[in-house]
Motif scaffolding. Structure first.
Motif, PDB file in Angstrom:
ATOM      1  N   VAL A  55      12.840  27.790  -1.453  1.00 12.09           N
ATOM      2  CA  VAL A  55      11.581  27.805  -0.271  1.00 12.09           C
ATOM      3  C   VAL A  55      11.361  29.522   0.306  1.00 12.09           C
ATOM      4  CG1 VAL A  55      11.074  27.191   1.854  1.00 12.09           C
ATOM      5  CG2 VAL A  55      12.984  25.747   0.212  1.00 12.09           C
ATOM      6  N   VAL A  56      10.178  29.647  -0.285  1.00 15.16           N
ATOM      7  CA  VAL A  56       9.875  30.906   0.934  1.00 15.16           C
ATOM      8  C   VAL A  56       8.884  30.577   1.260  1.00 15.16           C
ATOM      9  CG1 VAL A  56       8.909  33.092   0.075  1.00 15.16           C
ATOM     10  CG2 VAL A  56       9.507  31.874  -1.657  1.00 15.16           C
ATOM     11  N   ALA A  57       9.698  31.250   2.930  1.00 13.67           N
ATOM     12  CA  ALA A  57       8.505  30.702   4.191  1.00 13.67           C
ATOM     13  C   ALA A  57       7.384  30.987   4.279  1.00 13.67           C
ATOM     14  CB  ALA A  57       9.433  31.679   5.095  1.00 13.67           C
ATOM     15  N   SER A  58       6.320  30.038   3.772  1.00 17.16           N
ATOM     16  CA  SER A  58       4.736  30.492   3.556  1.00 17.16           C
ATOM     17  C   SER A  58       4.382  29.424   4.185  1.00 17.16           C
ATOM     18  CB  SER A  58       4.636  30.852   2.264  1.00 17.16           C
ATOM     19  OG  SER A  58       4.477  29.034   1.923  1.00 17.16           O
ATOM     20  N   VAL A  59       2.679  28.978   4.247  1.00 11.56           N
ATOM     21  CA  VAL A  59       1.955  28.249   5.022  1.00 11.56           C
ATOM     22  C   VAL A  59       1.928  27.283   4.407  1.00 11.56           C
ATOM     23  CG1 VAL A  59      -0.120  27.808   5.271  1.00 11.56           C
ATOM     24  CG2 VAL A  59       0.593  29.976   6.065  1.00 11.56           C
ATOM     25  N   ASP A  60       1.824  27.271   2.935  1.00  7.26           N
ATOM     26  CA  ASP A  60       2.207  26.858   1.361  1.00  7.26           C
ATOM     27  C   ASP A  60       3.127  25.406   1.630  1.00  7.26           C
ATOM     28  OD1 ASP A  60      -0.493  26.145   0.241  1.00  7.26           O
ATOM     29  OD2 ASP A  60       0.156  28.081  -1.180  1.00  7.26           O
ATOM     30  N   THR A  61       3.973  26.826   2.083  1.00  4.75           N
ATOM     31  CA  THR A  61       6.174  25.393   1.900  1.00  4.75           C
ATOM     32  C   THR A  61       5.654  24.988   3.598  1.00  4.75           C
ATOM     33  OG1 THR A  61       6.822  27.226   1.094  1.00  4.75           O
ATOM     34  CG2 THR A  61       8.017  25.862   2.442  1.00  4.75           C
ATOM     35  N   TYR A  62       5.638  25.057   4.868  1.00  3.79           N
ATOM     36  CA  TYR A  62       5.072  24.617   5.948  1.00  3.79           C
ATOM     37  C   TYR A  62       4.346  23.292   6.148  1.00  3.79           C
ATOM     38  CZ  TYR A  62       7.010  28.730   7.594  1.00  3.79           C
ATOM     39  OH  TYR A  62       7.756  30.389   7.997  1.00  3.79           O
ATOM     40  N   LEU A  63       3.120  23.671   5.571  1.00  9.30           N
ATOM     41  CA  LEU A  63       2.003  22.357   4.839  1.00  9.30           C
ATOM     42  C   LEU A  63       2.542  21.073   4.007  1.00  9.30           C
ATOM     43  CD1 LEU A  63      -1.229  23.604   4.571  1.00  9.30           C
ATOM     44  CD2 LEU A  63      -0.539  22.483   6.396  1.00  9.30           C
ATOM     45  N   ARG A  64       3.465  21.309   2.943  1.00 10.59           N
ATOM     46  CA  ARG A  64       4.236  20.657   2.032  1.00 10.59           C
ATOM     47  C   ARG A  64       4.964  19.557   3.237  1.00 10.59           C
ATOM     48  NH1 ARG A  64       7.816  21.375  -1.047  1.00 10.59           N
ATOM     49  NH2 ARG A  64       8.761  23.100  -0.883  1.00 10.59           N
ATOM     50  N   PHE A  65       5.578  20.856   3.731  1.00  8.45           N
ATOM     51  CA  PHE A  65       6.879  19.919   4.788  1.00  8.45           C
ATOM     52  C   PHE A  65       6.425  18.863   5.086  1.00  8.45           C
ATOM     53  CE2 PHE A  65      10.413  23.330   4.007  1.00  8.45           C
ATOM     54  CZ  PHE A  65      11.140  22.762   3.485  1.00  8.45           C
ATOM     55  N   ALA A  66       4.923  19.452   6.315  1.00  6.46           N
ATOM     56  CA  ALA A  66       5.348  18.074   7.244  1.00  6.46           C
ATOM     57  C   ALA A  66       3.880  17.298   6.483  1.00  6.46           C
ATOM     58  CB  ALA A  66       3.150  19.629   8.508  1.00  6.46           C
ATOM     59  N   GLU A  67       3.949  17.541   5.104  1.00  5.77           N
ATOM     60  CA  GLU A  67       3.214  16.105   4.428  1.00  5.77           C
ATOM     61  C   GLU A  67       4.245  15.544   4.298  1.00  5.77           C
ATOM     62  OE1 GLU A  67       0.207  17.625   1.537  1.00  5.77           O
ATOM     63  OE2 GLU A  67       0.967  16.223   0.320  1.00  5.77           O
ATOM     64  N   ALA A  68       5.643  15.945   3.854  1.00  9.25           N
ATOM     65  CA  ALA A  68       6.424  14.394   3.720  1.00  9.25           C
ATOM     66  C   ALA A  68       7.411  14.450   4.555  1.00  9.25           C
ATOM     67  CB  ALA A  68       7.067  15.625   3.134  1.00  9.25           C
ATOM     68  N   CYS A  69       6.959  14.989   5.632  1.00  8.24           N
ATOM     69  CA  CYS A  69       7.542  14.258   6.998  1.00  8.24           C
ATOM     70  C   CYS A  69       6.434  13.075   7.988  1.00  8.24           C
ATOM     71  CB  CYS A  69       7.030  15.908   7.881  1.00  8.24           C
ATOM     72  SG  CYS A  69       8.552  16.421   8.292  1.00  8.24           S
ATOM     73  N   ASN A  70       5.521  13.602   7.466  1.00  5.20           N
ATOM     74  CA  ASN A  70       4.463  12.537   7.853  1.00  5.20           C
ATOM     75  C   ASN A  70       4.445  11.251   6.892  1.00  5.20           C
ATOM     76  OD1 ASN A  70       3.223  14.453   9.796  1.00  5.20           O
ATOM     77  ND2 ASN A  70       1.378  15.000   8.613  1.00  5.20           N
ATOM     78  N   ARG A  71       4.561  11.715   5.808  1.00  7.63           N
ATOM     79  CA  ARG A  71       4.389  10.209   5.262  1.00  7.63           C
ATOM     80  C   ARG A  71       5.860   9.709   5.433  1.00  7.63           C
ATOM     81  NH1 ARG A  71       3.881  13.287   0.368  1.00  7.63           N
ATOM     82  NH2 ARG A  71       6.070  13.110  -0.480  1.00  7.63           N
ATOM     83  N   LEU A  72       6.693  10.189   5.610  1.00  2.00           N
ATOM     84  CA  LEU A  72       8.021   9.557   5.945  1.00  2.00           C
ATOM     85  C   LEU A  72       7.953   8.562   7.134  1.00  2.00           C
ATOM     86  CD1 LEU A  72      11.221  12.566   5.635  1.00  2.00           C
ATOM     87  CD2 LEU A  72      11.466  10.126   4.785  1.00  2.00           C
ATOM     88  N   ASP A  73       7.500   9.560   8.171  1.00  2.00           N
ATOM     89  CA  ASP A  73       7.835   9.396   9.589  1.00  2.00           C
ATOM     90  C   ASP A  73       6.245   7.805   8.604  1.00  2.00           C
ATOM     91  OD1 ASP A  73       6.669   8.395  12.994  1.00  2.00           O
ATOM     92  OD2 ASP A  73       4.658   8.925  11.672  1.00  2.00           O
ATOM     93  N   LEU A  74       5.240   7.706   8.218  1.00  2.00           N
ATOM     94  CA  LEU A  74       4.459   5.941   8.066  1.00  2.00           C
ATOM     95  C   LEU A  74       5.829   5.808   7.375  1.00  2.00           C
ATOM     96  CD1 LEU A  74       1.342   8.091   6.979  1.00  2.00           C
ATOM     97  CD2 LEU A  74       2.253   7.199   8.745  1.00  2.00           C
ATOM     98  N   GLU A  75       6.356   5.783   6.932  1.00  2.28           N
ATOM     99  CA  GLU A  75       7.236   4.947   6.139  1.00  2.28           C
ATOM    100  C   GLU A  75       8.444   4.020   6.831  1.00  2.28           C
ATOM    101  OE1 GLU A  75       8.018   5.219   2.027  1.00  2.28           O
ATOM    102  OE2 GLU A  75       6.503   6.165   2.029  1.00  2.28           O
ATOM    103  N   HIS A  76       8.930   4.578   8.168  1.00  2.77           N
ATOM    104  CA  HIS A  76       9.506   4.468   9.327  1.00  2.77           C
ATOM    105  C   HIS A  76       9.075   3.391  10.148  1.00  2.77           C
ATOM    106  CE1 HIS A  76      12.176   5.253  11.539  1.00  2.77           C
ATOM    107  NE2 HIS A  76      13.888   6.292  10.293  1.00  2.77           N
TER     108      HIS A  76
ATOM    109  N   GLN B 190      16.382  36.108  -1.830  1.00  2.00           N
ATOM    110  CA  GLN B 190      15.365  35.399  -1.307  1.00  2.00           C
ATOM    111  C   GLN B 190      15.833  33.964  -1.092  1.00  2.00           C
ATOM    112  OE1 GLN B 190      11.063  35.446  -2.728  1.00  2.00           O
ATOM    113  NE2 GLN B 190      10.698  36.096  -0.743  1.00  2.00           N
ATOM    114  N   GLY B 191      15.346  33.315   0.366  1.00  4.23           N
ATOM    115  CA  GLY B 191      15.816  32.041   0.247  1.00  4.23           C
ATOM    116  C   GLY B 191      17.269  31.678   0.250  1.00  4.23           C
ATOM    117  N   CYS B 192      17.622  32.856   0.537  1.00  4.06           N
ATOM    118  CA  CYS B 192      19.544  32.184  -0.048  1.00  4.06           C
ATOM    119  C   CYS B 192      20.414  32.450   1.525  1.00  4.06           C
ATOM    120  CB  CYS B 192      20.281  33.111  -0.773  1.00  4.06           C
ATOM    121  SG  CYS B 192      22.036  33.090  -0.793  1.00  4.06           S
ATOM    122  N   VAL B 193      20.745  31.073   2.654  1.00  5.49           N
ATOM    123  CA  VAL B 193      20.762  31.163   3.427  1.00  5.49           C
ATOM    124  C   VAL B 193      22.543  32.284   3.440  1.00  5.49           C
ATOM    125  CG1 VAL B 193      20.005  29.879   4.228  1.00  5.49           C
ATOM    126  CG2 VAL B 193      22.246  29.804   3.825  1.00  5.49           C
ATOM    127  N   LEU B 194      23.209  32.388   2.099  1.00  9.90           N
ATOM    128  CA  LEU B 194      24.671  32.631   2.388  1.00  9.90           C
ATOM    129  C   LEU B 194      24.351  33.696   1.190  1.00  9.90           C
ATOM    130  CD1 LEU B 194      27.751  32.353   3.868  1.00  9.90           C
ATOM    131  CD2 LEU B 194      27.917  30.710   2.125  1.00  9.90           C
TER     132      LEU B 194
END
Lengths: 155, 249
Positions: A55-76, B190-194
């Protein structure tokens, strides 16, 4: 039989020793350094260290996580079914499926707009691009096993 | 000697036989030999022209060190170490004989096990269940959907996954440290916490790995572990750049 011996040992070892990637930074950045010995220049080696799985901290990653979360929520929220049941598949096909589907589509819409994607037919966020492109056609003429399962829900 | 110098792989005790069927760096693989001086020896080959960190060469370096460390204590050199000529190697071995012997003694029967910890990727459900702040962000993202809201949510999720993994990593460290002779933190990945290397007795390395795997299983919703080892003791041969902590003793 040197070669045989060698490969035998290697087979016994590397699953344990890790892949080259897993130990790359040790080979390159650890180990003994002696001043009077030079070290070859390793310019460009950083490229080797990039791992797409990480996982690299990037906008793409964030949006992917958000999308997955929103989906989870709906299932919930989609009725009495518990999340694990929904994920295990059986329940998901009958209970609350319509609701999930509708909600998922609206989120799919939102996410796609948000990331500046195409404006075409909404789809489940987890389907890949290829499927999205085929989607309108499939709607009119459902043919494949994979999608026909969902037909009644949409009808 | 060629103009390209002498590639140095490792320092070992004198009069050890080299493993068979292994070649050095370069293509074709350079033949290996030892330069003995007193009670220590350097494992070397001719350095190939234009040596770079190619996959093939990295593997050759690593394979040879794995084979050497299977047979006895070894001081692995960092990849890409080249001496100008054999005389320089002899001079260094003479000057460093006592230190090398002490290090070889210290590492005898020791192997390195490296553990990298990454955030668990498939733990969104448990994360959302545990974290009220994230649930609020997610509710906001659903109520007023949009790029900003999704970005905020996603960023918070990434941070939470990382912090949960880091916490699990600290737990792992305190659980495994008593089982190791020494501990050294590895270079940042990169990406590794430990990224931690443990010096363990060769005979204990299976148990050590099992303990780590057990931990990984128990904490699979928080952290993903990648284990490598037994390895040559890359992280325990040099004070430079590493923070080696000797355990117990």
């Amino acid at each position: 039989m040197p070669t045989t011996t060698y490969s035998d040992e290697v087979v016994a070892c590397p699953p344990r020793a890790g892949t080259l990637y897993d130990v790359l930074e040790l080979i390159l950045d650890r180990g003994m350094v002696i001043d009077v010995f030079a070290r070859v220049s390793l310019v460009g080696i950083e490229i080797l260290k990039v791992d797409v799985r990480i996982v690299v901290a990037s906008v793409d990653t964030y949006l992917r996580f958000a999308e997955a979360c929103n989906r989870l929520d709906l299932e919930h929220d989609s009725g009495s079914t518990t999340v694990p049941e929904l994920f295990s598949g059986k329940a998901a096909k009958s209970i609350g499926k319509r609701k999930v589907r509708e909600a998922a589509e609206s989120v799919g819409d939102t996410v796609r707009k948000a990331v500046g994607g195409r404006d075409d037919d909404a789809d489940e966020p987890d389907e890949d691009e290829e499927e999205q492109q085929e989607r309108p056609r499939k709607r009119r003429a459902p043919a494949r096993g994979g999608t026909s399962r969902r037909r009644p829900v949409e009808a | 000697m060629t103009a390209d110098g002498v590639y140095v792989y490792a320092v070992i005790r004198a009069r050890r036989r080299l493993p068979t069927g292994v070649g050095g760096v370069g293509s074709p693989a350079a033949p290996l030999r030892t330069i003995e001086q007193g009670r220590v020896a350097a494992v070397v080959s001719e350095a190939p022209p234009k040596l770079r960190a190619r996959r093939r060469d990295l593997l050759a370096h690593q394979d040879l060190l794995l084979r050497l460390s299977d047979q006895g204590p070894v001081l692995p050199m960092r990849f890409g170490t080249v001496a100008p000529d054999e005389e320089t190697v002899r001079g260094q071995l003479t000057a460093g004989e006592a230190d090398h012997l002490a290090a070889l003694e210290h590492l005898s029967d020791g192997v390195e096990v490296n553990i990298k910890a990454f955030p668990a990727q498939n733990a969104l459900r448990s994360l959302l269940a545990d974290d009220r702040k994230l649930r609020r962000l997610r509710d906001e993202a659903l109520r007023r959907p949009g790029y900003e809201a999704n970005l905020r949510l996603g960023e918070a999720v990434a941070a939470a996954l990382e912090s949960r993994a880091a916490e699990a990593g600290r737990g792992l460290l305190s659980e495994l440290t008593p089982r190791a002779r020494a501990v050294a933190s590895g270079p940042e990945v990169q990406g590794c916490v430990l990224n931690m290397s443990f010096l363990v007795d060769r005979g204990d390395s299976d148990d050590f790995r099992s303990a780590a795997e057990q931990f990984a299983e128990t904490h699979s919703e928080r952290v993903e572990l990648r284990l490598a080892g037994p390895l040559p003791c890359y992280s325990f041969v040099s004070a430079e750049g590493t923070r080696v902590r000797t355990v117990g003793a």
